[in-house]
Structures are given as C-alpha cells and as structure tokens.
Design a protein around this motif. Structure first.
Motif, PDB file in Angstrom:
ATOM      1  N   ASP A 212       0.851  -1.183   0.000  1.00  0.00           N
ATOM      2  CA  ASP A 212       0.000   0.000   0.000  1.00  0.00           C
ATOM      3  C   ASP A 212       0.893   1.242   0.000  1.00  0.00           C
ATOM      4  O   ASP A 212       2.105   1.156  -0.232  1.00  0.00           O
ATOM      5  CB  ASP A 212      -0.954   0.000   1.197  1.00  0.00           C
ATOM      6  N   GLN A 213       0.294   2.369   0.298  1.00  0.00           N
ATOM      7  CA  GLN A 213       1.052   3.621   0.257  1.00  0.00           C
ATOM      8  C   GLN A 213       2.208   3.617   1.252  1.00  0.00           C
ATOM      9  O   GLN A 213       3.313   4.072   0.948  1.00  0.00           O
ATOM     10  CB  GLN A 213       0.121   4.806   0.546  1.00  0.00           C
ATOM     11  N   ARG A 214       1.984   3.060   2.442  1.00  0.00           N
ATOM     12  CA  ARG A 214       3.053   3.013   3.444  1.00  0.00           C
ATOM     13  C   ARG A 214       4.181   2.092   2.983  1.00  0.00           C
ATOM     14  O   ARG A 214       5.356   2.391   3.181  1.00  0.00           O
ATOM     15  CB  ARG A 214       2.518   2.554   4.791  1.00  0.00           C
ATOM     16  N   THR A 215       3.814   0.961   2.392  1.00  0.00           N
ATOM     17  CA  THR A 215       4.832   0.035   1.892  1.00  0.00           C
ATOM     18  C   THR A 215       5.731   0.738   0.883  1.00  0.00           C
ATOM     19  O   THR A 215       6.962   0.632   0.946  1.00  0.00           O
ATOM     20  CB  THR A 215       4.172  -1.178   1.203  1.00  0.00           C
ATOM     21  N   ARG A 216       5.105   1.435  -0.045  1.00  0.00           N
ATOM     22  CA  ARG A 216       5.878   2.076  -1.110  1.00  0.00           C
ATOM     23  C   ARG A 216       6.698   3.253  -0.574  1.00  0.00           C
ATOM     24  O   ARG A 216       7.788   3.528  -1.072  1.00  0.00           O
ATOM     25  CB  ARG A 216       4.949   2.517  -2.229  1.00  0.00           C
ATOM     26  N   GLU A 217       6.201   3.909   0.467  1.00  0.00           N
ATOM     27  CA  GLU A 217       6.977   5.002   1.050  1.00  0.00           C
ATOM     28  C   GLU A 217       8.232   4.472   1.732  1.00  0.00           C
ATOM     29  O   GLU A 217       9.328   5.027   1.567  1.00  0.00           O
ATOM     30  CB  GLU A 217       6.132   5.785   2.058  1.00  0.00           C
ATOM     31  N   ARG A 220      10.659   3.294  -0.882  1.00  0.00           N
ATOM     32  CA  ARG A 220      11.330   4.444  -1.510  1.00  0.00           C
ATOM     33  C   ARG A 220      12.434   4.977  -0.615  1.00  0.00           C
ATOM     34  O   ARG A 220      13.530   5.313  -1.080  1.00  0.00           O
ATOM     35  CB  ARG A 220      10.311   5.556  -1.790  1.00  0.00           C
TER      36      ARG A 220
END
Length: 286
Positions: A212-217, A220
C-alpha cells in the motif's frame, strides 16, 4: 614498524576499501569495531553459514532484498512504521541488523547469546494494531518465521548469484538449517530445515502479503537513502538495483519495481565485479 609491503599500492588500496566498508557497518562514534571471529562461535569456522555471511557485497544485496520482502507483510511493516527509528535513522537500523547477524554468526557464544536476548527483549515491547483493527506483536512466532525466511532465502540467493553460482543443493539445505538455529532462539515458528521447506513457507505467506502507500513510502526511503559519500553513490545504486532484481517476480509486481531489461547486464555485472573486488580486499583481513 611499517614495511615496504604495507606501503605497496595494492596494500594501501586494500586497507582503504576495508576501512570504508567497515565505516558503513560500524558506528565508530559509539566506539563500535568489527566483530571478532571466535573459535567458540555458535557455528564452526568451516561452516556453510560462515561462508555465506562472510561476503560483504552479497549480504548487502540480500539484506536490502529481504527488507523489501519483509515489508510486504502488514504486521512486519507496522512494527517498523509504528515503533522503529527507521525513517529517521535508516543507516543505524541497517547497521544494527548487520551487526546482529555478524554477532550471531562469528562472535563468541556469550556475545551471541547476549545479542539474541537483547533482540527478544525489544520484540517483547513491540505491539500495536493494524489499520484494519487487527492486533500484531513482534514476538509472534509466525511473524518471526516470515522475517526469518525472507532473510535466509535472500542471503542465500544473493550468495549464489554473486558469490558461488555452483553452490550445491546440499550446501543450500545446510545453510537454511544453520540459519534456523538463531531463528528458533528468537522463538520463530515454523522454521524450515531445507531450501524446499523455506520456499514452501514463503509461498504459504503470499495470500497475506500486500503493498500500500506506506509500503511504497518505506521502500522508496530504503532505495533512495543517501550514500555514505559521493564516490560511493554509483556502487550503492548498483547494489540496490541488484536487490530489486533478486526479488521473486511476484514481489517485484507488488512493489511495482523492476530493473529495466537494458540495465540488467550493467547491474549484474557491476554487482559481480564489486563482490570480487571486496573479496580480494577482505582476503587479507580474515
């Protein structure tokens, strides 16, 4: 007294490379120094795990790949997101992980035992609730099994890719079995005994994984962290891309990260050359 041999260009280059790598893994400001290899370690000097864990380049590649895999489990990601200084001190987090592996592989048993007890104490206090309301705790044996199998397979596959392409299946099974000793001490369950069991365990976790967004943050942040120096930036970029390349296709798809086909020869060739260079540099240390 310094001998002419110590001042030879090759000797100076070796010392420079070793010093730079050690500075990455040991916080000299806190008085840390390289782990001393002991004849009273948890594993013998001629063990397969000493061979696999002794290669700097492949451990870096495998370590980053393992971290990217681990964060695909919501509970593993939450533990990092909610309780870790990861976002503010990523080099410190990675350094502590690398030091734990070195301590439990090479150091005297008393030091290895102390390192394991310290990690277990930390895990006991890491718990919380996922965004969907599901409770999690870092000491959960099954979650620890996920963290372990990611590390074991990634370290092993990085070693095979860039250290020992002809590694026998028997030695691979031996590595998985030896790596499981520390996982059991940390209360992980189940713990695979062979490569086939490790692959089956990872497959069993796949329905629980997501990005999700947290995973991708977090991914990164891992892959875009500043290099220790400007000169080290190209090498770090190659290692991080090699880590992405090492992940299984389904994990790359979840992360939406791939190494473009034209870049693969450069990434793999660069990582292989780096591994051989550092093996040469450290051959005078061990």
């Amino acid at each position: 007294m310094t001998s002419p041999t110590d001042l030879a260009p090759t000797a100076l280059l070796r010392r420079l490379l070793v010093s730079q790598v050690q500075a990455v893994f040991h916080d000299r400001a806190r008085g840390q120094s390289p782990v001393v290899r002991s004849d009273n370690a948890l594993f013998a000097r001629d063990s397969v795990i000493w061979r696999v864990h002794g290669d700097v380049t492949t451990m870096m590649i495998g370590g980053v790949a393992a971290l990217l895999l681990q964060m695909l489990h919501p509970a593993a990601l939450a533990g990092v997101w909610d309780h870790s200084t990861f976002r503010n001190d990523m080099p410190g987090r990675l350094r502590r992980t690398a030091r734990f592996i070195a301590m439990t592989t090479y150091a005297d048993r008393a030091l290895a035992d102390a390192a394991i007890d310290k990690v277990k104490a930390v895990h006991a206090h890491v718990q919380g609730t996922l965004p969907d309301g599901t409770p999690y705790r870092a000491s959960d044996p099954r979650l620890l099994a996920w963290v372990h199998v990611c590390e074991a397979l990634c370290f092993l596959d990085a070693w095979i890719a860039y250290g020992e392409p002809g590694m026998t299946r028997a030695d691979q099974d031996t590595y998985i079995r030896q790596a499981g000793l520390v996982a059991r001490r940390l209360d992980a369950d189940p713990v695979p005994e062979t490569r086939a069991e490790a692959e089956a365990l990872m497959a069993a976790f796949r329905p629980e994984l997501r990005a999700d967004q947290r995973t991708r943050e977090v991914a990164r942040m891992v892959l875009s962290q500043p290099a220790p120096s400007l000169a080290a930036a190209p090498a770090q970029h190659v290692l991080f891309q090699a880590a992405v390349d090492l992940m299984p296709p389904w994990a790359k798809a979840l992360h939406q990260r791939h190494v473009m086909l034209p870049a693969l020869p450069i990434v793999r060739g660069g990582a292989f050359a780096m591994a051989r260079t550092l093996q040469w540099a450290f051959s005078s240390v061990h």
